[in-house]
Write a protein that holds these residues in place. Structure first.
Motif, PDB file in Angstrom:
ATOM      1  N   GLN A 248       0.832  -1.204   0.000  1.00 49.93           N
ATOM      2  CA  GLN A 248       0.000   0.000   0.000  1.00 49.93           C
ATOM      3  C   GLN A 248       0.870   1.260   0.000  1.00 49.93           C
ATOM      4  O   GLN A 248       0.706   2.157   0.829  1.00 49.93           O
ATOM      5  CB  GLN A 248      -0.924  -0.010   1.214  1.00 49.93           C
ATOM      6  N   VAL A 249       1.785   1.326  -0.954  1.00 48.20           N
ATOM      7  CA  VAL A 249       2.727   2.445  -0.999  1.00 48.20           C
ATOM      8  C   VAL A 249       2.035   3.766  -1.311  1.00 48.20           C
ATOM      9  O   VAL A 249       2.604   4.836  -1.058  1.00 48.20           O
ATOM     10  CB  VAL A 249       3.850   2.184  -2.024  1.00 48.20           C
ATOM     11  N   TRP A 250       0.828   3.711  -1.868  1.00 50.43           N
ATOM     12  CA  TRP A 250       0.098   4.945  -2.182  1.00 50.43           C
ATOM     13  C   TRP A 250      -1.011   5.228  -1.166  1.00 50.43           C
ATOM     14  O   TRP A 250      -1.923   6.006  -1.437  1.00 50.43           O
ATOM     15  CB  TRP A 250      -0.467   4.879  -3.600  1.00 50.43           C
ATOM     16  N   ASN A 251      -0.924   4.598  -0.005  1.00 51.22           N
ATOM     17  CA  ASN A 251      -1.875   4.871   1.069  1.00 51.22           C
ATOM     18  C   ASN A 251      -1.295   5.981   1.947  1.00 51.22           C
ATOM     19  O   ASN A 251      -0.315   5.757   2.665  1.00 51.22           O
ATOM     20  CB  ASN A 251      -2.108   3.609   1.903  1.00 51.22           C
ATOM     21  N   PRO A 252      -1.871   7.197   1.907  1.00 57.85           N
ATOM     22  CA  PRO A 252      -1.273   8.326   2.632  1.00 57.85           C
ATOM     23  C   PRO A 252      -1.297   8.153   4.142  1.00 57.85           C
ATOM     24  O   PRO A 252      -0.480   8.745   4.849  1.00 57.85           O
ATOM     25  CB  PRO A 252      -2.134   9.514   2.196  1.00 57.85           C
ATOM     26  N   ILE A 253      -2.210   7.335   4.653  1.00 56.06           N
ATOM     27  CA  ILE A 253      -2.270   7.105   6.099  1.00 56.06           C
ATOM     28  C   ILE A 253      -1.056   6.299   6.544  1.00 56.06           C
ATOM     29  O   ILE A 253      -0.417   6.600   7.558  1.00 56.06           O
ATOM     30  CB  ILE A 253      -3.577   6.381   6.472  1.00 56.06           C
ATOM     31  N   LEU A 254      -0.703   5.271   5.777  1.00 57.14           N
ATOM     32  CA  LEU A 254       0.434   4.426   6.139  1.00 57.14           C
ATOM     33  C   LEU A 254       1.766   5.132   5.921  1.00 57.14           C
ATOM     34  O   LEU A 254       2.708   4.953   6.692  1.00 57.14           O
ATOM     35  CB  LEU A 254       0.401   3.123   5.336  1.00 57.14           C
ATOM     36  N   SER A 255       1.860   5.918   4.851  1.00 57.39           N
ATOM     37  CA  SER A 255       3.140   6.557   4.515  1.00 57.39           C
ATOM     38  C   SER A 255       3.308   7.928   5.151  1.00 57.39           C
ATOM     39  O   SER A 255       4.379   8.535   5.038  1.00 57.39           O
ATOM     40  CB  SER A 255       3.271   6.704   2.998  1.00 57.39           C
ATOM     41  N   GLY A 256       2.259   8.426   5.811  1.00 58.57           N
ATOM     42  CA  GLY A 256       2.330   9.786   6.329  1.00 58.57           C
ATOM     43  C   GLY A 256       2.328  10.804   5.207  1.00 58.57           C
ATOM     44  O   GLY A 256       2.958  11.854   5.300  1.00 58.57           O
ATOM     45  N   ASN A 257       1.616  10.450   4.123  1.00 60.67           N
ATOM     46  CA  ASN A 257       1.517  11.324   2.946  1.00 60.67           C
ATOM     47  C   ASN A 257       2.890  11.583   2.321  1.00 60.67           C
ATOM     48  O   ASN A 257       3.173  12.676   1.824  1.00 60.67           O
ATOM     49  CB  ASN A 257       0.846  12.650   3.308  1.00 60.67           C
ATOM     50  N   ASP A 258       3.726  10.565   2.330  1.00 61.64           N
ATOM     51  CA  ASP A 258       5.070  10.672   1.760  1.00 61.64           C
ATOM     52  C   ASP A 258       4.978  10.473   0.243  1.00 61.64           C
ATOM     53  O   ASP A 258       4.849   9.344  -0.245  1.00 61.64           O
ATOM     54  CB  ASP A 258       5.977   9.610   2.383  1.00 61.64           C
ATOM     55  N   VAL A 259       5.087  11.557  -0.506  1.00 57.65           N
ATOM     56  CA  VAL A 259       4.923  11.477  -1.962  1.00 57.65           C
ATOM     57  C   VAL A 259       6.130  10.856  -2.653  1.00 57.65           C
ATOM     58  O   VAL A 259       6.085  10.599  -3.862  1.00 57.65           O
ATOM     59  CB  VAL A 259       4.635  12.866  -2.580  1.00 57.65           C
ATOM     60  N   ASN A 260       7.204  10.580  -1.917  1.00 59.48           N
ATOM     61  CA  ASN A 260       8.349   9.924  -2.553  1.00 59.48           C
ATOM     62  C   ASN A 260       7.981   8.549  -3.103  1.00 59.48           C
ATOM     63  O   ASN A 260       8.666   8.039  -3.998  1.00 59.48           O
ATOM     64  CB  ASN A 260       9.515   9.803  -1.569  1.00 59.48           C
ATOM     65  N   TYR A 261       6.894   7.961  -2.591  1.00 59.89           N
ATOM     66  CA  TYR A 261       6.452   6.673  -3.120  1.00 59.89           C
ATOM     67  C   TYR A 261       5.823   6.812  -4.510  1.00 59.89           C
ATOM     68  O   TYR A 261       5.493   5.808  -5.140  1.00 59.89           O
ATOM     69  CB  TYR A 261       5.489   6.000  -2.140  1.00 59.89           C
ATOM     70  N   PHE A 262       5.693   8.048  -4.998  1.00 66.28           N
ATOM     71  CA  PHE A 262       5.299   8.296  -6.388  1.00 66.28           C
ATOM     72  C   PHE A 262       6.518   8.630  -7.259  1.00 66.28           C
ATOM     73  O   PHE A 262       6.369   9.041  -8.408  1.00 66.28           O
ATOM     74  CB  PHE A 262       4.275   9.432  -6.455  1.00 66.28           C
ATOM     75  N   LEU A 263       7.713   8.497  -6.696  1.00 68.33           N
ATOM     76  CA  LEU A 263       8.994   8.621  -7.411  1.00 68.33           C
ATOM     77  C   LEU A 263       9.259  10.000  -8.025  1.00 68.33           C
ATOM     78  O   LEU A 263       9.850  10.088  -9.113  1.00 68.33           O
ATOM     79  CB  LEU A 263       9.089   7.549  -8.511  1.00 68.33           C
ATOM     80  N   PRO A 264       8.907  11.102  -7.371  1.00 64.47           N
ATOM     81  CA  PRO A 264       9.165  12.419  -7.969  1.00 64.47           C
ATOM     82  C   PRO A 264      10.645  12.785  -7.997  1.00 64.47           C
ATOM     83  O   PRO A 264      11.030  13.743  -8.676  1.00 64.47           O
ATOM     84  CB  PRO A 264       8.393  13.373  -7.047  1.00 64.47           C
ATOM     85  N   PHE A 265      11.473  12.031  -7.295  1.00 65.24           N
ATOM     86  CA  PHE A 265      12.897  12.350  -7.173  1.00 65.24           C
ATOM     87  C   PHE A 265      13.727  11.847  -8.354  1.00 65.24           C
ATOM     88  O   PHE A 265      14.915  12.154  -8.450  1.00 65.24           O
ATOM     89  CB  PHE A 265      13.458  11.749  -5.877  1.00 65.24           C
ATOM     90  N   CYS A 266      13.129  11.066  -9.257  1.00 66.97           N
ATOM     91  CA  CYS A 266      13.904  10.537 -10.383  1.00 66.97           C
ATOM     92  C   CYS A 266      13.313  11.011 -11.712  1.00 66.97           C
ATOM     93  O   CYS A 266      12.191  11.522 -11.769  1.00 66.97           O
ATOM     94  CB  CYS A 266      13.979   9.014 -10.338  1.00 66.97           C
ATOM     95  N   GLU A 267      14.073  10.825 -12.778  1.00 63.52           N
ATOM     96  CA  GLU A 267      13.618  11.235 -14.105  1.00 63.52           C
ATOM     97  C   GLU A 267      12.338  10.489 -14.481  1.00 63.52           C
ATOM     98  O   GLU A 267      12.150   9.327 -14.124  1.00 63.52           O
ATOM     99  CB  GLU A 267      14.715  10.948 -15.133  1.00 63.52           C
TER     100      GLU A 267
END
Length: 363
Positions: A115-134
């Motif tokens: 559940q990497v896109w579950n904001p409750i589990l990740s604390g709304n960590d958008v890095n699980y959407f990979l914005p840091f890479c090309e």
């Protein structure tokens, strides 16, 4: 050979999280040089590892004084979860402050499964959407929202993040419609959970699992949702057949008919399942692995209003085993599992998902 990184919940002290991460890495390594990113999500670290504040520390000390055996078992369980990391090929450690450095170190990224896109589990960590890479490096494999919805994020932010993926594959069929509802331009594809990417012998041999020839006969119970009939049914079956009951994470409360197993790590969990006469569960991954290992299994759906039943229903329907759902308390044991048909249907799911995974790596 491409150097590939997987971003997932590998540090969660959760059996399913460990198994899916291991299975995806193993599958990826058949076609590339794969690593699990040792990313320290602040929310995951706080939930599973940190005891913050004087009140929390005092509460933990009191538990150790009152329940030393139980707390000792939990500590042993945590250590065994940590030991399972030896089966991962881990990257160096990353946090939200330096994760962008990974972009220059890897050719391709996968976020998922779990559940990497579950904001409750990740604390709304958008890095699980990979914005840091090309953008051309961004892929998801069996990513999930769990019980959350995309509306739980900022709509414009999440829309742009999803549009920037090269490939999106998701864990639940329901997520296809959920994503297209918010971002009609993308075409998410459902794939099988990573545990199905490996065959039974790969699990047994790679993890050195132990099948016992002379063994105590018992029912293996693993419950992750509030049960109503599962344990009562297990007791009836055990009483009728003279079997024991081993209950994973039963807690402090003792029952004479049940052996509570509170210290099992991921390996111990699989060994207990592998040597059981019957598995009774409310867990998707326990159901999935039972099918992979050809273990007779019965499952119960959650009665909660907000639940994750769709995963269990989708799996049971896909392999034609809906009759094994627990709906009443009786001592029925089914001996008519059509393992040939189940293997065939799982094999079809596996082949299609591996083909897509390989294609994403090669593109």
């Amino acid at each position: 050979m491409k150097k590939v990184a997987i971003l997932t919940f590998h540090r969660a002290l959760n059996y399913g999280a460990k198994y899916q991460a291991y299975a995806l890495l193993t599958a990826v390594n058949k076609y590339s040089d794969g690593y699990v990113l040792d990313y320290r999500c602040e929310q995951i670290e706080q939930f599973f590892y940190k005891t913050s504040g004087l009140k929390s520390r005092i509460k933990k000390m009191v538990k150790w004084m009152l329940f030393p055996t139980y707390m000792g078992d939990l500590k042993k369980r945590e250590n065994r979860f940590r030991e399972f990391d030896r089966f991962y090929k881990l990257s160096r450690k990353y946090t939200a402050r330096n994760i962008e450095q990974a972009d220059s170190e890897y050719d391709l990224f996968f976020t998922g499964s779990d559940q990497v896109w579950n904001p409750i589990l990740s604390g709304n960590d958008v890095n699980y959407f990979l914005p840091f890479c090309e953008k051309e490096k961004r892929n998801s494999y069996a990513a999930s929202l769990g019980k959350a919805r995309l509306d739980d994020f900022n709509k414009e932010t999440i829309k742009q993040l999803l549009m920037d993926f090269k490939n999106i594959t998701v864990r639940e069929k329901s997520m296809v419609n959920e994503i297209k509802r918010v971002v009609p331009q993308v075409n998410p594809v459902p794939v099988c959970d990573p545990v199905f990417l490996l065959e039974a012998n790969e699990w047994k041999n790679n993890l050195n699992l132990e099948e016992q020839t002379k063994k105590q006969k018992y029912i293996f119970i693993y419950i992750v949702a509030p049960e109503t009939n599962a344990v009562k049914k297990a007791k009836k079956i055990a009483e009728k057949n003279g079997w024991g009951i081993k209950y994973i994470d039963k807690g402090r409360k003792k029952q004479k008919e049940i052996e509570a197993v509170n210290d099992a790590g991921p390996i111990e969990f699989l060994n207990l399942m592998l040597n059981a006469e019957l598995v009774i569960t409310t867990s998707f991954h326990a159901l999935a692995l039972s099918l992979i290992f050809h273990k007779p299994v019965q499952y119960e759906l959650s009665k909660e209003r907000v639940n994750a039943n769709s995963r269990l229903i989708d799996l049971a329907t896909s392999v034609n085993m809906m009759k094994y759902e627990i709906t009443e308390i009786n001592d029925d044991i089914y001996d008519d599992y059509n393992w040939k048909e189940i293997d065939s249907k799982i094999g079809d799911m596996r082949s299609a998902s591996i083909e897509l995974l390989n294609k994403m790596i090669d593109d």
